[in-house]
Design an enzyme around this catalytic site. Structure first.
Site, PDB file in Angstrom:
ATOM      1  N   ARG A 182     -10.372  15.268  25.547  1.00  0.00           N
ATOM      2  CA  ARG A 182     -11.507  15.543  24.661  1.00  0.00           C
ATOM      3  C   ARG A 182     -12.779  16.020  25.354  1.00  0.00           C
ATOM      4  NH1 ARG A 182     -11.057  10.670  20.467  1.00  0.00           N
ATOM      5  NH2 ARG A 182      -9.099  11.523  19.734  1.00  0.00           N
ATOM      6  N   HIS A 238     -16.293  13.827  19.790  1.00  0.00           N
ATOM      7  CA  HIS A 238     -15.023  14.359  19.292  1.00  0.00           C
ATOM      8  C   HIS A 238     -15.213  15.861  19.079  1.00  0.00           C
ATOM      9  CE1 HIS A 238     -11.398  15.011  17.003  1.00  0.00           C
ATOM     10  NE2 HIS A 238     -11.032  13.755  17.229  1.00  0.00           N
ATOM     11  N   SER A 259      -7.807   3.583  21.579  1.00  0.00           N
ATOM     12  CA  SER A 259      -8.807   2.588  21.199  1.00  0.00           C
ATOM     13  C   SER A 259      -8.232   1.499  20.292  1.00  0.00           C
ATOM     14  CB  SER A 259      -9.964   3.293  20.495  1.00  0.00           C
ATOM     15  OG  SER A 259     -10.778   2.359  19.881  1.00  0.00           O
ATOM     16  N   LEU A 260      -7.515   1.922  19.267  1.00  0.00           N
ATOM     17  CA  LEU A 260      -6.925   0.920  18.361  1.00  0.00           C
ATOM     18  C   LEU A 260      -5.970   0.031  19.142  1.00  0.00           C
ATOM     19  CD1 LEU A 260      -6.232   3.180  15.220  1.00  0.00           C
ATOM     20  CD2 LEU A 260      -8.045   1.475  15.481  1.00  0.00           C
ATOM     21  N   GLY A 302      -5.992   9.678  13.408  1.00  0.00           N
ATOM     22  CA  GLY A 302      -4.850  10.151  14.207  1.00  0.00           C
ATOM     23  C   GLY A 302      -3.775   9.108  14.401  1.00  0.00           C
ATOM     24  N   TYR A 341     -11.755   4.143   9.207  1.00  0.00           N
ATOM     25  CA  TYR A 341     -11.777   5.616   9.140  1.00  0.00           C
ATOM     26  C   TYR A 341     -10.861   6.267  10.169  1.00  0.00           C
ATOM     27  CZ  TYR A 341     -15.665   4.597   6.121  1.00  0.00           C
ATOM     28  OH  TYR A 341     -16.427   4.094   5.094  1.00  0.00           O
ATOM     29  N   ALA A 342     -10.171   5.463  10.974  1.00  0.00           N
ATOM     30  CA  ALA A 342      -9.331   6.049  12.035  1.00  0.00           C
ATOM     31  C   ALA A 342      -8.241   6.902  11.392  1.00  0.00           C
ATOM     32  CB  ALA A 342      -8.727   4.950  12.893  1.00  0.00           C
ATOM     33  N   ALA A 352     -10.378  -5.310  15.880  1.00  0.00           N
ATOM     34  CA  ALA A 352     -10.507  -6.284  16.971  1.00  0.00           C
ATOM     35  C   ALA A 352     -10.820  -7.670  16.415  1.00  0.00           C
ATOM     36  CB  ALA A 352     -11.609  -5.836  17.937  1.00  0.00           C
ATOM     37  N   HIS A 359     -18.656  10.172  18.854  1.00  0.00           N
ATOM     38  CA  HIS A 359     -17.474   9.565  18.251  1.00  0.00           C
ATOM     39  C   HIS A 359     -17.172   8.169  18.789  1.00  0.00           C
ATOM     40  CE1 HIS A 359     -13.546   9.572  16.341  1.00  0.00           C
ATOM     41  NE2 HIS A 359     -12.929   9.388  17.508  1.00  0.00           N
TER      42      HIS A 359
END
Ligand code: FAD
Ligand code: SIN
Length: 534
Positions: free
Chosen positions: A289, A242, A390-391, A48, A45-46, A15, A350
């Site tokens: 989740r 998570h 989120s990303l 997926g 660290y993301a 961000a 998470h």
């Protein structure tokens, strides 16, 4: 005289860096203040990937529907649609900045699948998506002309016109942000910064829990700072656990085992070796989740087990190695070979769905203060975030915020002028470090034991009492001694923990990630089955 910039960005994850690049490209002088080295962030660290509609067989309305469904009735539908529609443009930008998303053998982009998604739509760089994005953005910042990156600077407090007013000067008509104080952690000195506008991009709060997938930076500093400055904060009760972090009995580290592994066919089994997700949701292991984490919690409580298993044995050795090299290597280092062994997994804190309230220009309730990324609450996630949104939200909202800040700076001219300098308490270093360490542990244990996946009002009240005591202690302590990083982080963690508990006690229903047994009649059948076991 304080140091002066047009814009100060606090945080160097996806961000902060995306925003800084845009604002500097518009010609503004920017400082990035970041408390460790630039790359150290949740972003790094993301695993997926980043969700966006890029394939012909998908469309934005399907992504919207999945996001609304995961959010359990609390998303702001307008915000969801606005943010998700910018998905593919944001991906193109990341590619231009140098992110090399994984491709299939035929050259098409490889799309992963995660819980709650009705389509394959997750772009990734094997299982190290965050590292690839972070590196590309850090590289772009390094060659950018208008940006100073101040590493090992810890943002301590916002300076607002109202605060200055309180110290005896004239109170301006409107409260607005004027700058901030930041501790140079290597020299131990607090410096004063003046800025036309400030972006808060400090990420999440996972460290307030004993077990978390988040790195040490995630102590909620931005939310605590904004709240102390009177900025609106919302939805703090929605903490996403998570479902699958690597379980280790000798350490509190919780390395993430990406949901994308389930997307490629891994299944959860209880300690008797039985697959169990079919009992809880028709989407089984790829349900959203909140449902999967509760189901695991329930299976563990039922059998008294400390973990469940994630079974990857049907995926195939080559595919595991190609697609998940980082996870494969980690598991191997722990004596687990994914093609023949199962992984011991447990849920871990998470992601924070709430945070500093913003509109769709990343503007907060304080004039000149912007927020985006995990620190912010835009309405996209509602009561439970859809995986890998989120990303995406961070990039889209950084771009929107950067356009808005340009307009703000045109209308609110800011210049170099004085601000009160920071006044330290007693210059002595504290001789009570051990108390501080105990308090860190107590916050983390209290939140884990009483404000976890399944809650009760009684437990939340107990947590509130403990955190209130810690809050009183830290405030006394904070003013008595010279500030340092761990003291500042502890103070912020306590503030944020208190906000989570207050919001949790105020929400008198069970919804999404906020599962409270007192309101069990409002839960669906699957959860009702579960709650009988508690
Ligand atoms: P961050 O990347 O956390 O950056 C915050 C920055 O602020 C850091 O540079 C930090 O040092 C700095 N900072 C904090 N406090 C201060 C202070 N007081 N002073 C100065 N600097 C400060 N999301 C997805 O969409 N897809 C995924 O695959 C995915 N996988 C994940 C895997 C893991 C293990 C984790 C932990 C999260 C994952 N997430 C994923 C969530 C996602 O990574 C984060 O939500 C996102 O990266 C947040 O970006 P950010 O820029 O808001 O914050
Ligand atoms: C994961 O890879 O499972 C994490 C994805 C996310 O947090 O969105």
């Amino acid at each position: 005289m304080p140091k002066f910039y047009d814009v100060i960005v606090v945080g160097s994850g996806i961000a902060g860096l995306s925003f800084a690049l845009k604002v500097s490209e518009a010609g503004y002088r920017v400082a990035i203040i970041t408390k460790k080295n630039s790359a150290e962030s949740n972003t790094n660290y993301a695993q997926g990937g980043i969700a966006a509609v890029t394939s012909q067989t998908d469309d934005v309305e399907m992504h919207v529907a999945d996001t609304l469904d995961a959010g359990d009735g609390l998303c702001d539908e307008g915000a969801v649609r606005e943010i998700l529609k910018d998905g593919s443009v944001s991906i193109d930008e990341l590619i231009k900045r140098g992110v090399d998303f994984s491709q299939l053998g035929d050259g098409r982009v490889s799309l992963g699948k995660e819980g709650g998604h009705s389509k394959r739509r997750i772009l990734h760089v094997r299982d190290m998506t965050g590292k690839a994005i972070e590196q590309a953005l850090v590289n772009a910042i390094e060659i950018s002309e208008n940006v100073d990156t101040l590493e090992h600077y810890f943002a301590v407090e916002l300076i607002t016109s109202q605060k200055i007013g309180k110290k005896g000067q004239a109170i301006p008509d409107t409260n607005r942000v004027l700058g901030l104080y930041a501790l140079d952690t290597q020299r131990g000195v607090v410096e004063t910064f003046r800025a036309g506008a400030v972006l808060m991009a400090t990420g999440g709060i996972g460290q307030i829990y004993q077990y978390t997938t988040n790195p040490f930076i995630a102590t909620g500093d931005g939310i605590a700072m904004a709240y102390r400055a009177g900025v609106e904060v919302q939805n703090m009760e929605f903490i996403q656990f998570h479902p699958t972090a690597f379980y280790s009995k000798d350490s509190s580290d919780r390395f993430l085992i990406s949901e994308a592994v389930r997307g490629e066919g891994a299944i959860l089994r209880n300690l008797n070796g039985e697959a169990f997700m079919y009992k809880y949701d028709e989407r089984k292991d790829l349900a959203p989740r909140d449902i999967v984490a509760r189901a695991i919690d329930c299976e563990m409580k039922e059998t008294g087990a400390r973990h469940v298993w994630l079974d990857t044995r049907d995926i195939g050795h080559k595919e595991l190695l190609d697609r998940f090299p980082n996870i494969y290597a980690y598991c191997e280092s722990r004596g687990i070979a994914l093609e023949k062994d199962m992984i011991p997994v447990v849920p871990a804190a998470h992601y924070l769905c709430g945070g500093v309230k913003t509109n769709l220009n990343s503007e907060t309730s304080l004039s000149g203060l912007y927020a985006c990324g995990e620190v912010a609450c835009t309405g996209l996630h509602g009561a439970n975030r859809l995986a890998s949104n989120s990303l995406l939200e961070a990039v889209v909202m950084a771009n929107r915020g950067a356009s808005a800040v340009g307009k703000y700076l045109e209308q609110n001219v800011s210049e170099e002028s004085d601000l009160p300098s920071w006044k330290d308490g007693d210059v002595r270093d504290s001789d009570e470090r051990i108390v501080l360490l105990h308090n860190w542990d107590e916050v983390k244990r209290t939140m884990w034991d009483y404000v976890g996946i399944v809650r009760t009002t009684k437990r939340l009240e107990r947590a509130r009492n403990r955190i209130q005591t810690l809050d009183r202690e830290i405030n006394e302590y904070y003013w008595n001694f010279k500030v340092d990083e761990s003291l500042l982080e502890l103070r912020n963690m306590i503030s944020v923990a208190a906000l989570v508990i207050d919001c949790a006690l105020q929400r008198k229903e069970s919804r999404g990630l906020h599962c409270v047994l007192d309101y069990v009649d409002k839960l669906d059948d699957a959860v009702n089955t579960m709650t009988r076991k508690y």
